[in-house]
Design a protein around this motif. Sequence first.
Motif, PDB file in Angstrom:
ATOM      1  N   HIS A  79       0.887  -1.263   0.181  1.00 20.23           N
ATOM      2  CA  HIS A  79      -0.072   0.022  -0.136  1.00 20.23           C
ATOM      3  C   HIS A  79       0.870   1.326   0.028  1.00 20.23           C
ATOM      4  O   HIS A  79       0.464   2.053  -0.759  1.00 20.23           O
ATOM      5  N   GLU A  80       1.887   1.088   0.824  1.00 19.76           N
ATOM      6  CA  GLU A  80       2.508   2.334   0.715  1.00 19.76           C
ATOM      7  C   GLU A  80       3.624   2.510  -0.485  1.00 19.76           C
ATOM      8  O   GLU A  80       3.670   3.953  -0.974  1.00 19.76           O
ATOM      9  N   ASN A  81       4.118   1.687  -1.123  1.00 23.89           N
ATOM     10  CA  ASN A  81       4.659   1.584  -2.301  1.00 23.89           C
ATOM     11  C   ASN A  81       3.773   2.342  -3.209  1.00 23.89           C
ATOM     12  O   ASN A  81       3.894   3.120  -4.246  1.00 23.89           O
ATOM     13  N   MET A  82       2.348   1.937  -3.440  1.00 22.00           N
ATOM     14  CA  MET A  82       1.621   2.382  -4.385  1.00 22.00           C
ATOM     15  C   MET A  82       1.285   3.818  -4.113  1.00 22.00           C
ATOM     16  O   MET A  82       1.007   4.593  -4.945  1.00 22.00           O
ATOM     17  N   ARG A  83       1.274   4.172  -2.716  1.00 21.39           N
ATOM     18  CA  ARG A  83       0.805   5.647  -2.412  1.00 21.39           C
ATOM     19  C   ARG A  83       2.010   6.422  -2.870  1.00 21.39           C
ATOM     20  O   ARG A  83       1.649   7.505  -3.352  1.00 21.39           O
ATOM     21  N   LYS A  84       3.232   6.035  -2.876  1.00 25.51           N
ATOM     22  CA  LYS A  84       4.352   6.920  -3.062  1.00 25.51           C
ATOM     23  C   LYS A  84       4.420   7.338  -4.669  1.00 25.51           C
ATOM     24  O   LYS A  84       4.629   8.285  -5.047  1.00 25.51           O
ATOM     25  N   LEU A  85       3.637   6.305  -5.417  1.00 26.03           N
ATOM     26  CA  LEU A  85       3.836   6.387  -6.937  1.00 26.03           C
ATOM     27  C   LEU A  85       2.589   7.499  -7.388  1.00 26.03           C
ATOM     28  O   LEU A  85       2.204   7.795  -8.510  1.00 26.03           O
ATOM     29  N   LEU A  86       1.817   7.926  -6.377  1.00 23.31           N
ATOM     30  CA  LEU A  86       0.226   8.412  -6.733  1.00 23.31           C
ATOM     31  C   LEU A  86       0.668   9.701  -7.545  1.00 23.31           C
ATOM     32  O   LEU A  86       0.126  10.215  -8.193  1.00 23.31           O
ATOM     33  N   LYS A  87       1.954  10.357  -7.287  1.00 19.75           N
ATOM     34  CA  LYS A  87       2.499  11.555  -8.042  1.00 19.75           C
ATOM     35  C   LYS A  87       2.470  11.229  -9.486  1.00 19.75           C
ATOM     36  O   LYS A  87       2.658  12.222 -10.279  1.00 19.75           O
ATOM     37  N   HIS A  88       2.966  10.175  -9.783  1.00 22.31           N
ATOM     38  CA  HIS A  88       3.153   9.601 -11.164  1.00 22.31           C
ATOM     39  C   HIS A  88       1.954   8.950 -11.949  1.00 22.31           C
ATOM     40  O   HIS A  88       1.850   8.791 -13.049  1.00 22.31           O
ATOM     41  N   SER A  89       0.854   8.542 -10.999  1.00 23.13           N
ATOM     42  CA  SER A  89      -0.326   7.648 -11.311  1.00 23.13           C
ATOM     43  C   SER A  89      -1.458   7.868 -10.860  1.00 23.13           C
ATOM     44  O   SER A  89      -1.478   8.736  -9.965  1.00 23.13           O
ATOM     45  N   GLN A  90      -2.462   7.305 -11.221  1.00 18.74           N
ATOM     46  CA  GLN A  90      -3.889   7.284 -10.783  1.00 18.74           C
ATOM     47  C   GLN A  90      -4.399   5.938 -10.662  1.00 18.74           C
ATOM     48  O   GLN A  90      -3.855   5.105 -11.761  1.00 18.74           O
ATOM     49  N   TYR A  91      -5.232   5.698  -9.838  1.00 15.34           N
ATOM     50  CA  TYR A  91      -5.938   4.529  -9.666  1.00 15.34           C
ATOM     51  C   TYR A  91      -7.403   4.468  -9.870  1.00 15.34           C
ATOM     52  O   TYR A  91      -8.280   5.464  -9.200  1.00 15.34           O
ATOM     53  N   ILE A  92      -7.840   3.718 -10.763  1.00 14.27           N
ATOM     54  CA  ILE A  92      -9.225   3.538 -11.071  1.00 14.27           C
ATOM     55  C   ILE A  92      -9.773   2.182 -10.364  1.00 14.27           C
ATOM     56  O   ILE A  92      -9.493   1.379 -11.308  1.00 14.27           O
ATOM     57  N   VAL A  93     -10.499   1.962  -9.738  1.00 17.06           N
ATOM     58  CA  VAL A  93     -10.814   0.638  -9.109  1.00 17.06           C
ATOM     59  C   VAL A  93     -12.191   0.319  -9.007  1.00 17.06           C
ATOM     60  O   VAL A  93     -12.905   1.384  -8.565  1.00 17.06           O
ATOM     61  N   ALA A  94     -12.706  -0.972  -9.182  1.00 21.70           N
ATOM     62  CA  ALA A  94     -14.054  -1.447  -8.824  1.00 21.70           C
ATOM     63  C   ALA A  94     -13.900  -2.328  -7.794  1.00 21.70           C
ATOM     64  O   ALA A  94     -13.108  -3.494  -7.731  1.00 21.70           O
ATOM     65  N   THR A  95     -14.910  -2.330  -6.674  1.00 22.56           N
ATOM     66  CA  THR A  95     -14.593  -3.252  -5.671  1.00 22.56           C
ATOM     67  C   THR A  95     -16.440  -3.573  -5.363  1.00 22.56           C
ATOM     68  O   THR A  95     -17.209  -2.682  -5.553  1.00 22.56           O
ATOM     69  N   ASN A  96     -16.503  -4.599  -4.806  1.00 19.85           N
ATOM     70  CA  ASN A  96     -17.765  -4.890  -4.229  1.00 19.85           C
ATOM     71  C   ASN A  96     -18.239  -4.298  -2.775  1.00 19.85           C
ATOM     72  O   ASN A  96     -19.222  -4.241  -2.480  1.00 19.85           O
ATOM     73  N   TYR A  97     -17.238  -3.849  -2.095  1.00 19.31           N
ATOM     74  CA  TYR A  97     -17.439  -3.270  -0.943  1.00 19.31           C
ATOM     75  C   TYR A  97     -16.657  -1.912  -1.002  1.00 19.31           C
ATOM     76  O   TYR A  97     -15.767  -1.802  -1.592  1.00 19.31           O
ATOM     77  N   ASP A  98     -16.908  -1.091   0.045  1.00 22.51           N
ATOM     78  CA  ASP A  98     -16.187   0.261   0.091  1.00 22.51           C
ATOM     79  C   ASP A  98     -14.821   0.074   0.778  1.00 22.51           C
ATOM     80  O   ASP A  98     -14.541  -1.139   1.482  1.00 22.51           O
ATOM     81  N   LEU A  99     -14.089   1.199   1.130  1.00 29.83           N
ATOM     82  CA  LEU A  99     -12.733   1.049   1.429  1.00 29.83           C
ATOM     83  C   LEU A  99     -12.406   1.804   2.917  1.00 29.83           C
ATOM     84  O   LEU A  99     -11.615   2.315   3.079  1.00 29.83           O
TER      85      LEU A  99
END
Length: 248
Positions: free
Chosen positions: A136-156
Amino acid sequence: ILNRKQTVILGVEGCGKTSVLSSFFNREYRMKKLEDNILITSVTEFPSDLDSDAIYNHFTDMVINAVRLLLQCGKKAEMDAILEQCEGIRKTSESAETCFEGVVSYIHTDCGYRVVFVVDNFETFTSSATVTMKHHENMRKLLKHSQYIVATNYDLTEDSLPDDVSGSLYLMNFAGNEVELGGWSEAETREFLEEKLKGNKIAFSDAVIRRVYELSGGIPFLVGVTADYIYDHIENGQTVDTFSAQEL
């Protein structure tokens, strides 16, 4: 999405999340956005059976496969150059983790593309036993370079997450950016059923259509299942007025 926010599409199973992702982020749209220097991955279901390193490799492969779409845009030379550099990053990286970070950073910083990850069934990521807070932390570090569009059956929210990731700063970026999909209206359900039954020997009465809607809640998948079940019973001369949701 257009405001570069991390976005989560919510909805019960069968409400059409995958269809929304697949129809919106189709090949034509992804090719068009390359002209705006936005590199969008194809819709990928997150595999829940990967080990820790394979998770990073999976996301790296998503990016590299998206780069190949440059060929369809007449940019073969650019594609070849990017792929060659990405392969070099893979060979020289100390780990799958640093490879993932290196590829995304290179494509953003050196090539000028913002990377957009489109991930279906994201609940398998947030609940996977092999996904740790470090992921989670590594993906967070890359948020300045990227964006995430996700679909899920329940909230986060914290209440719905495993204890070891419930405090994820990465997932907090999705807060307030939820798009919730519900079922169709009764009118939309009617329109779907009329189209579905066109050319068949059996037509549904208003009462039957209303019954399909009541039983399915307008959830597209359940509308189809309910309609098929009722159609078979009508074809066999059976009554459908007393069906209950439990029986279905």
